[in-house]
Design a protein around this motif. Structure first.
Motif, PDB file in Angstrom:
ATOM      1  N   GLY A 325       1.088  -0.693   0.392  1.00 18.47           N
ATOM      2  CA  GLY A 325       0.457  -0.215   0.062  1.00 18.47           C
ATOM      3  C   GLY A 325       0.866   1.066  -0.531  1.00 18.47           C
ATOM      4  N   PHE A 326       0.495   2.300  -0.042  1.00 18.61           N
ATOM      5  CA  PHE A 326       0.864   3.418   0.010  1.00 18.61           C
ATOM      6  C   PHE A 326      -0.472   4.831   0.771  1.00 18.61           C
ATOM      7  CE2 PHE A 326      -2.807   3.097  -3.160  1.00 18.61           C
ATOM      8  CZ  PHE A 326      -2.790   4.719  -3.456  1.00 18.61           C
ATOM      9  N   ASN A 327       0.595   5.567   0.833  1.00 17.89           N
ATOM     10  CA  ASN A 327      -0.245   6.944   1.778  1.00 17.89           C
ATOM     11  C   ASN A 327      -0.865   7.769   1.110  1.00 17.89           C
ATOM     12  OD1 ASN A 327       1.601   4.888   3.624  1.00 17.89           O
ATOM     13  ND2 ASN A 327       2.872   7.116   4.002  1.00 17.89           N
ATOM     14  N   SER A 328      -1.452   8.748   1.498  1.00 21.78           N
ATOM     15  CA  SER A 328      -1.756   9.767   0.315  1.00 21.78           C
ATOM     16  C   SER A 328      -1.781  10.985   0.321  1.00 21.78           C
ATOM     17  CB  SER A 328      -3.262  10.245   0.730  1.00 21.78           C
ATOM     18  OG  SER A 328      -3.724  10.286   1.840  1.00 21.78           O
ATOM     19  N   GLY A 329      -0.455  11.090   1.356  1.00 21.70           N
ATOM     20  CA  GLY A 329       0.280  12.771   1.336  1.00 21.70           C
ATOM     21  C   GLY A 329       1.840  12.421   1.201  1.00 21.70           C
ATOM     22  N   GLU A 330       1.717  11.056   0.153  1.00 24.84           N
ATOM     23  CA  GLU A 330       3.270  10.653   0.113  1.00 24.84           C
ATOM     24  C   GLU A 330       4.203  11.742  -0.531  1.00 24.84           C
ATOM     25  OE1 GLU A 330       5.358   7.180   0.632  1.00 24.84           O
ATOM     26  OE2 GLU A 330       3.192   6.116  -0.571  1.00 24.84           O
ATOM     27  N   ILE A 331       3.995  12.313  -0.992  1.00 25.48           N
ATOM     28  CA  ILE A 331       4.651  13.461  -1.749  1.00 25.48           C
ATOM     29  C   ILE A 331       4.566  14.728  -0.986  1.00 25.48           C
ATOM     30  CG2 ILE A 331       5.682  14.652  -3.753  1.00 25.48           C
ATOM     31  CD1 ILE A 331       5.605  11.500  -3.798  1.00 25.48           C
ATOM     32  N   ARG A 332       3.663  14.986   0.163  1.00 24.55           N
ATOM     33  CA  ARG A 332       3.940  16.182   0.874  1.00 24.55           C
ATOM     34  C   ARG A 332       4.774  16.650   1.239  1.00 24.55           C
ATOM     35  NH1 ARG A 332      -0.713  18.568   0.620  1.00 24.55           N
ATOM     36  NH2 ARG A 332      -2.358  16.797  -0.074  1.00 24.55           N
ATOM     37  N   SER A 333       6.326  15.356   2.254  1.00 29.29           N
ATOM     38  CA  SER A 333       7.567  15.795   2.271  1.00 29.29           C
ATOM     39  C   SER A 333       8.340  14.915   2.130  1.00 29.29           C
ATOM     40  CB  SER A 333       7.290  14.325   3.529  1.00 29.29           C
ATOM     41  OG  SER A 333       7.052  12.741   3.406  1.00 29.29           O
ATOM     42  N   LEU A 334       8.246  14.854   0.254  1.00 26.63           N
ATOM     43  CA  LEU A 334       9.532  14.522  -0.641  1.00 26.63           C
ATOM     44  C   LEU A 334       8.843  15.414  -1.876  1.00 26.63           C
ATOM     45  CD1 LEU A 334       8.992  10.946  -0.256  1.00 26.63           C
ATOM     46  CD2 LEU A 334      10.865  11.928   0.990  1.00 26.63           C
ATOM     47  N   ARG A 335       9.014  16.678  -1.094  1.00 26.33           N
ATOM     48  CA  ARG A 335       8.176  17.640  -3.257  1.00 26.33           C
ATOM     49  C   ARG A 335       9.612  18.040  -3.408  1.00 26.33           C
ATOM     50  NH1 ARG A 335       3.879  21.041  -1.652  1.00 26.33           N
ATOM     51  NH2 ARG A 335       3.257  20.389   0.363  1.00 26.33           N
ATOM     52  N   VAL A 336      11.101  17.720  -3.527  1.00 23.05           N
ATOM     53  CA  VAL A 336      12.294  17.521  -3.804  1.00 23.05           C
ATOM     54  C   VAL A 336      11.772  16.659  -5.053  1.00 23.05           C
ATOM     55  CG1 VAL A 336      13.403  15.502  -2.762  1.00 23.05           C
ATOM     56  CG2 VAL A 336      14.766  17.066  -3.732  1.00 23.05           C
ATOM     57  N   LEU A 337      10.895  15.572  -5.191  1.00 25.87           N
ATOM     58  CA  LEU A 337      10.596  14.945  -6.199  1.00 25.87           C
ATOM     59  C   LEU A 337       9.721  15.428  -7.403  1.00 25.87           C
ATOM     60  CD1 LEU A 337       9.725  11.564  -4.190  1.00 25.87           C
ATOM     61  CD2 LEU A 337      11.995  12.219  -5.055  1.00 25.87           C
ATOM     62  N   LEU A 338       9.455  16.976  -6.699  1.00 23.06           N
ATOM     63  CA  LEU A 338       8.301  17.287  -7.965  1.00 23.06           C
ATOM     64  C   LEU A 338       9.036  18.283  -8.888  1.00 23.06           C
ATOM     65  CD1 LEU A 338       5.563  18.968  -5.469  1.00 23.06           C
ATOM     66  CD2 LEU A 338       5.206  16.923  -7.170  1.00 23.06           C
ATOM     67  N   PRO A 339       8.310  18.267  -9.917  1.00 22.98           N
ATOM     68  CA  PRO A 339       8.930  19.431 -11.210  1.00 22.98           C
ATOM     69  C   PRO A 339       8.642  20.690 -10.908  1.00 22.98           C
ATOM     70  CG  PRO A 339       7.206  17.527 -11.790  1.00 22.98           C
ATOM     71  CD  PRO A 339       7.275  17.336 -10.542  1.00 22.98           C
ATOM     72  N   PRO A 340       8.988  21.782 -11.444  1.00 22.64           N
ATOM     73  CA  PRO A 340       8.769  22.843 -11.183  1.00 22.64           C
ATOM     74  C   PRO A 340       7.648  23.308 -11.053  1.00 22.64           C
ATOM     75  CG  PRO A 340      10.526  23.020 -12.535  1.00 22.64           C
ATOM     76  CD  PRO A 340      10.423  21.511 -12.358  1.00 22.64           C
ATOM     77  N   ALA A 341       6.334  23.481 -10.596  1.00 23.93           N
ATOM     78  CA  ALA A 341       5.395  24.036 -11.610  1.00 23.93           C
ATOM     79  C   ALA A 341       4.871  25.295 -12.575  1.00 23.93           C
ATOM     80  CB  ALA A 341       4.444  24.531 -10.518  1.00 23.93           C
ATOM     81  N   PRO A 342       3.744  24.512 -13.781  1.00 23.58           N
ATOM     82  CA  PRO A 342       4.037  25.656 -14.388  1.00 23.58           C
ATOM     83  C   PRO A 342       3.613  27.339 -13.595  1.00 23.58           C
ATOM     84  CG  PRO A 342       3.425  23.457 -15.111  1.00 23.58           C
ATOM     85  CD  PRO A 342       3.642  23.633 -13.424  1.00 23.58           C
ATOM     86  N   ALA A 343       3.612  27.727 -14.593  1.00 22.95           N
ATOM     87  CA  ALA A 343       2.887  29.535 -13.863  1.00 22.95           C
ATOM     88  C   ALA A 343       1.631  29.562 -14.184  1.00 22.95           C
ATOM     89  CB  ALA A 343       3.269  30.263 -15.416  1.00 22.95           C
TER      90      ALA A 343
END
Length: 542
Positions: A325-343
């Motif tokens: 299984g997995f957690n609904s907020g996985e990336i909330r503490s791993l924001r380094v994995l996010l690409p830059p957000a579009p404008a």
């Protein structure tokens, strides 16, 4: 009465300690081991399971450890395997007190009167770079008190655990290199098979379990012929079925593992393997991490035969029940994995349409442009963890094994107020019952009846799965197998069964991965969403 010793006099005056409070001693094939008592649980700390190749012998398979003579004290945890120091403080920061190359030890929690109990072997996370088996959050006493034997292990990390190189392959009788940390895990499972009966464990009922990189390791073990028969169930918490380097050739946009090893040797200023082996272990590890060395397992045709996705597609993985299984907020503490957000929303939608083509409508229905931030968090979560967890239970179901899927969606004030609802690894203190011993920067879990009840339920489900392959918790709802109904268990404020989590999520990411695999020149890791390669229509893919 004649007193024959000072000890006899003390016993007469104050009374001898009860048998359960005396230091427990076990005689196993590995040798006699003295542990300590933790209530009604016996604990054996820092038990060596293999002889680590160190210094001039680095980058070899773990060596068998001869049986020791006399009684070995196992009352202090062994050192963690060498890992980078001085990383920025964050939720997961919890540096070990001691580190060493001589680190191949395990820890055992066993009920006092254990007899033929299931064995739960825990593999820590930490991106194959950090972590250690005796982190306080992994204390196995609560689970052991429910009738299981818990074993946590150390394994080599970073460049010491996963370096492949042509010179190392030439040294090997099998012509392979890399995978040393994975071979350590296999060696630990072999030690368990030979010795755990002496602690009251059932050698025919072993569950291998882990979270994050530990869950990646679980998948590697399920795929490796070297681990076959060493475990009988699997638990994968927040696993990620990434593309993996191949030993001799570049594939899926990744250099060969040997090529990456050659590059890091040059970057570290070493002329040859002797130069690397002469380096201090911490200097070497810190330097490799600073130069961007990525410790991954290697597809070598021996330890790992092929990509994990291909192993599961062919039904060649270990035929065991799985809880994943997995957690609904996985990336909330791993924001380094996010690409830059579009404008803005228009730029976001344009990026998705150009990259996902005929899949774009499906993508935007799941992750709409009107909520870019939340959509990017959810997409990255699903592309890594949601897709993998679902694929695991589908794959086991397809080969006739039970698969149990969960979604951890639990929040509490200290996490939610900081935008960390159900963050990556947030389930761990609930699974182990260790809410009071989380790392220093971890959002503190309140000591309330509701929190304790949720933890008790999760300990119950996990322990029951280790016992029988079916997760059942007293007084809690039945957890249905995934099956044809796509059933799962949600852990929010309390356990709640449901069907089809995030409808359409798996189909989208399965289609995207299929197209990336077919292209052959791109990985299927974090290159998702607005940074995805253009996904071309491909025969055999949706």
């Amino acid at each position: 009465m004649r007193l024959t010793s000072r000890a006899a006099l003390v016993a007469l005056l104050v009374g001898a300690p009860p048998a359960w409070a005396q230091a427990p001693t076990v005689t196993a094939p590995a040798g006699s081991i003295e542990g300590s008592a933790q209530g009604t649980v016996r604990v054996f700390k820092g038990v060596p399971y293999a002889q680590p190749p160190v210094g001039p012998l680095r980058w070899k398979a773990p060596a068998d450890l001869p049986a020791w003579q006399g009684v070995r004290k196992a009352t202090a945890f062994g050192p963690a395997c060498v890992q980078p120091r001085g990383r920025a403080a964050g939720i997961y920061t919890n540096p070990p007190e001691k580190m060493s190359e001589d680190c191949l030890t395990l820890n055992i929690w066993a009920p006092r009167d254990a007899n033929n109990l299931p064995v739960f072997v825990w593999i820590h996370g930490g991106a194959l770079v950090g972590g250690y088996g005796h982190e306080a959050m992994y204390d196995g006493a609560r689970m052991a008190a429910r009738g299981a034997i818990v074993v946590s292990i150390n394994y080599r990390l970073g460049i010491l655990g996963y370096l492949a190189h042509p010179g190392l392959s030439a040294e090997s009788p099998e012509g392979i290199s890399g995978n040393y940390g994975l071979l350590d895990q296999i060696a630990a499972l072999g030690w368990v098979k030979r010795n755990i009966a002496a602690f009251g464990g059932d050698t025919g009922n072993v569950t291998v379990a882990g979270e994050s990189a530990g869950a990646l390791s679980v998948m590697y073990l399920m795929a490796s012929p070297r681990a076959r028969g060493l475990f009988h169930k699997a638990v994968a918490q927040s696993a990620y079925m990434i593309s993996t380097p191949e030993l001799k050739r570049s594939a899926h946009g990744t250099p060969s593992a040997e090529g990456a090893g050659t590059q890091i040797m040059t970057a570290l200023g070493a002329k040859d393997l002797a130069g690397l082996r002469a380096m201090d272990a911490e200097t070497l590890t810190d330097g490799a991490a600073a130069k961007g060395f990525g410790p991954w397992a290697t597809i070598d045709g021996k330890v790992l035969m092929r990509q994990l996705v291909d192993t599961w597609d062919r039904g060649e993985q270990a035929p065991v029940p799985i809880l994943a299984g997995f957690n609904s907020g996985e990336i909330r503490s791993l924001r380094v994995l996010l690409p830059p957000a579009p404008a803005n929303a228009a730029a976001y939608e344009a990026a998705i349409r150009s990259r996902y083509g005929d899949l774009a409508e499906h993508y935007l229905a799941l992750y709409p442009a009107k909520a870019i931030g939340e959509g990017m968090l959810a997409n990255t979560r699903d592309a890594l963890y949601g897709w993998t967890s679902t694929r695991l239970v589908i794959g086991q179901t397809a080969i006739g094994q039970r698969g149990y899927l969960y979604l951890f969606d639990h929040g509490y004030p200290a996490a939610d107020e900081n935008g960390l609802h159900a963050f990556h690894a947030a389930e761990l203190p609930y699974v182990f019952g260790t809410a009071g011993t989380t790392p220093p920067y971890w959002p503190k879990i309140p000591d309330t009846l509701a929190e304790r009840r949720l933890s008790d339920a999760m300990i119950g489900y996990w322990t029951a799965f280790a016992k029988t392959g079916v997760p059942i918790a007293s007084g809690q709802p039945d957890w249905p197998a995934y099956g044809k109904d796509a059933s799962y268990m949600a852990f929010a404020q309390a356990p709640r069964p449901g069907r089809k989590p995030f409808p359409g999520m798996f189909a989208l990411h399965e289609a995207a991965v299929c197209r990336r695999r077919a292209a052959g020149d791109q990985p299927w890791n974090w290159n998702t969403g607005v940074i995805s390669p253009t996904l071309q229509k491909t025969a055999g893919c949706r």
